[in-house]
Motif scaffolding. Structure first.
Motif, PDB file in Angstrom:
ATOM      1  N   SER A  44     -52.803  -1.004 -67.743  1.00 24.58           N
ATOM      2  CA  SER A  44     -53.481  -2.111 -66.909  1.00 24.58           C
ATOM      3  C   SER A  44     -52.595  -3.369 -66.901  1.00 24.58           C
ATOM      4  O   SER A  44     -52.509  -4.227 -66.218  1.00 24.58           O
ATOM      5  N   SER A  45     -51.562  -3.221 -68.024  1.00 26.58           N
ATOM      6  CA  SER A  45     -50.474  -4.525 -68.024  1.00 26.58           C
ATOM      7  C   SER A  45     -49.769  -4.690 -66.876  1.00 26.58           C
ATOM      8  O   SER A  45     -49.291  -5.750 -66.610  1.00 26.58           O
ATOM      9  N   ALA A  46     -49.587  -3.661 -66.092  1.00 26.80           N
ATOM     10  CA  ALA A  46     -49.100  -3.492 -64.795  1.00 26.80           C
ATOM     11  C   ALA A  46     -49.795  -3.552 -63.610  1.00 26.80           C
ATOM     12  O   ALA A  46     -49.449  -3.579 -62.363  1.00 26.80           O
ATOM     13  N   GLY A  47     -51.128  -3.876 -63.989  1.00 26.67           N
ATOM     14  CA  GLY A  47     -52.148  -3.926 -62.872  1.00 26.67           C
ATOM     15  C   GLY A  47     -52.602  -2.704 -62.219  1.00 26.67           C
ATOM     16  O   GLY A  47     -52.898  -2.281 -61.085  1.00 26.67           O
ATOM     17  N   ALA A  48     -51.980  -1.399 -62.952  1.00 28.98           N
ATOM     18  CA  ALA A  48     -52.490  -0.248 -62.699  1.00 28.98           C
ATOM     19  C   ALA A  48     -53.626   0.571 -63.416  1.00 28.98           C
ATOM     20  O   ALA A  48     -54.329  -0.344 -64.214  1.00 28.98           O
ATOM     21  N   ALA A  49     -53.706   1.781 -63.370  1.00 28.36           N
ATOM     22  CA  ALA A  49     -54.775   2.601 -63.870  1.00 28.36           C
ATOM     23  C   ALA A  49     -54.887   2.624 -65.407  1.00 28.36           C
ATOM     24  O   ALA A  49     -53.968   2.363 -66.240  1.00 28.36           O
ATOM     25  N   CYS A 107     -39.077  -3.043 -62.827  1.00 19.46           N
ATOM     26  CA  CYS A 107     -39.971  -3.527 -64.165  1.00 19.46           C
ATOM     27  C   CYS A 107     -39.483  -2.911 -65.634  1.00 19.46           C
ATOM     28  O   CYS A 107     -38.540  -1.964 -65.476  1.00 19.46           O
ATOM     29  N   GLY A 108     -39.829  -3.504 -66.402  1.00 26.01           N
ATOM     30  CA  GLY A 108     -39.578  -3.067 -67.666  1.00 26.01           C
ATOM     31  C   GLY A 108     -40.343  -3.633 -68.860  1.00 26.01           C
ATOM     32  O   GLY A 108     -41.361  -4.204 -68.561  1.00 26.01           O
ATOM     33  N   GLU A 129     -48.919   1.292 -71.932  1.00 26.05           N
ATOM     34  CA  GLU A 129     -47.767   0.500 -71.161  1.00 26.05           C
ATOM     35  C   GLU A 129     -47.844  -0.854 -71.524  1.00 26.05           C
ATOM     36  O   GLU A 129     -48.980  -1.561 -71.155  1.00 26.05           O
ATOM     37  N   GLU A 130     -46.766  -1.549 -71.729  1.00 29.84           N
ATOM     38  CA  GLU A 130     -46.692  -2.878 -72.315  1.00 29.84           C
ATOM     39  C   GLU A 130     -45.722  -3.455 -71.273  1.00 29.84           C
ATOM     40  O   GLU A 130     -44.504  -3.459 -71.318  1.00 29.84           O
ATOM     41  N   ASN A 131     -46.103  -3.765 -70.264  1.00 35.71           N
ATOM     42  CA  ASN A 131     -45.120  -4.250 -69.000  1.00 35.71           C
ATOM     43  C   ASN A 131     -44.803  -5.766 -69.285  1.00 35.71           C
ATOM     44  O   ASN A 131     -45.335  -6.865 -69.449  1.00 35.71           O
ATOM     45  N   VAL A 132     -43.467  -5.983 -69.699  1.00 38.35           N
ATOM     46  CA  VAL A 132     -42.867  -7.127 -69.933  1.00 38.35           C
ATOM     47  C   VAL A 132     -42.422  -8.114 -68.715  1.00 38.35           C
ATOM     48  O   VAL A 132     -42.730  -9.153 -68.722  1.00 38.35           O
ATOM     49  N   TRP A 133     -41.876  -7.501 -67.753  1.00 37.05           N
ATOM     50  CA  TRP A 133     -41.480  -8.436 -66.710  1.00 37.05           C
ATOM     51  C   TRP A 133     -41.189  -7.293 -65.388  1.00 37.05           C
ATOM     52  O   TRP A 133     -41.296  -6.002 -65.386  1.00 37.05           O
ATOM     53  N   PHE A 134     -41.347  -7.853 -64.105  1.00 37.01           N
ATOM     54  CA  PHE A 134     -41.366  -7.309 -62.823  1.00 37.01           C
ATOM     55  C   PHE A 134     -40.752  -8.332 -61.999  1.00 37.01           C
ATOM     56  O   PHE A 134     -41.081  -9.160 -61.712  1.00 37.01           O
TER      57      PHE A 134
END
Length: 147
Positions: A44-49, A107-108, A129-134
């Motif tokens: 969800s941090s990347a706007g996903a499932a 992304c990372g 998942e902890e999405n930090v940047w895109f």
């Protein structure tokens, strides 16, 4: 460091490599094998499932069908095993070609796994998942211009 700890670190690293290969080759059977049957996954941090292993695998199968290319790199794997459980934090970097985008997207961030040792080896019972940047996010995720 004893032999068991070395073996655990190598097996956990191999599990994360299998995860990356499964996603990038769109092998959802292999993807499921990375997780326990009751595994929970949170992108969800990347706007996903966010959901169970099977719910997320189904979502990825549908969504990734339109993605021509992704290539996950998983590095800096820090794992701490305690008997038959382990906590893992690993960095990821993912260049990808998204549908409808003219350039590459990147992304990372971090993967946080809770692992359990099973008869078939280490499996993830929880991934967050902890999405930090895109960079160059999907068109529907980019902020709209103010009028």
């Amino acid at each position: 460091m004893d032999i068991q700890r070395i073996s655990d670190k190598l097996e956990i690293s191999a599990l994360l490599s299998r995860y990356a290969r499964a996603v990038d080759t769109k092998d959802w059977t292999l993807y499921r094998s990375v997780f326990t049957d009751d595994g929970l996954i949170d992108y969800s941090s990347a706007g996903a499932a966010k959901g169970t292993r099977d719910e997320v695998a189904e979502w990825l199968g549908q969504g990734f069908a339109a993605i021509p290319m992704s290539m996950h790199y998983i590095t800096n794997i820090e794992s701490q095993a305690d008997g038959d459980t382990a906590h893992v934090r690993a960095m990821f970097y993912n260049p990808m070609q998204l549908p409808g985008m003219s350039g590459m997207s990147y992304c990372g961030g971090y993967y946080h796994h809770e692992l359990v040792r099973t008869l078939d080896g280490w499996r993830s019972r929880s991934l967050r998942e902890e999405n930090v940047w895109f960079t160059n996010p999907p068109l529907d995720a980019q902020p709209s211009a103010a009028n």
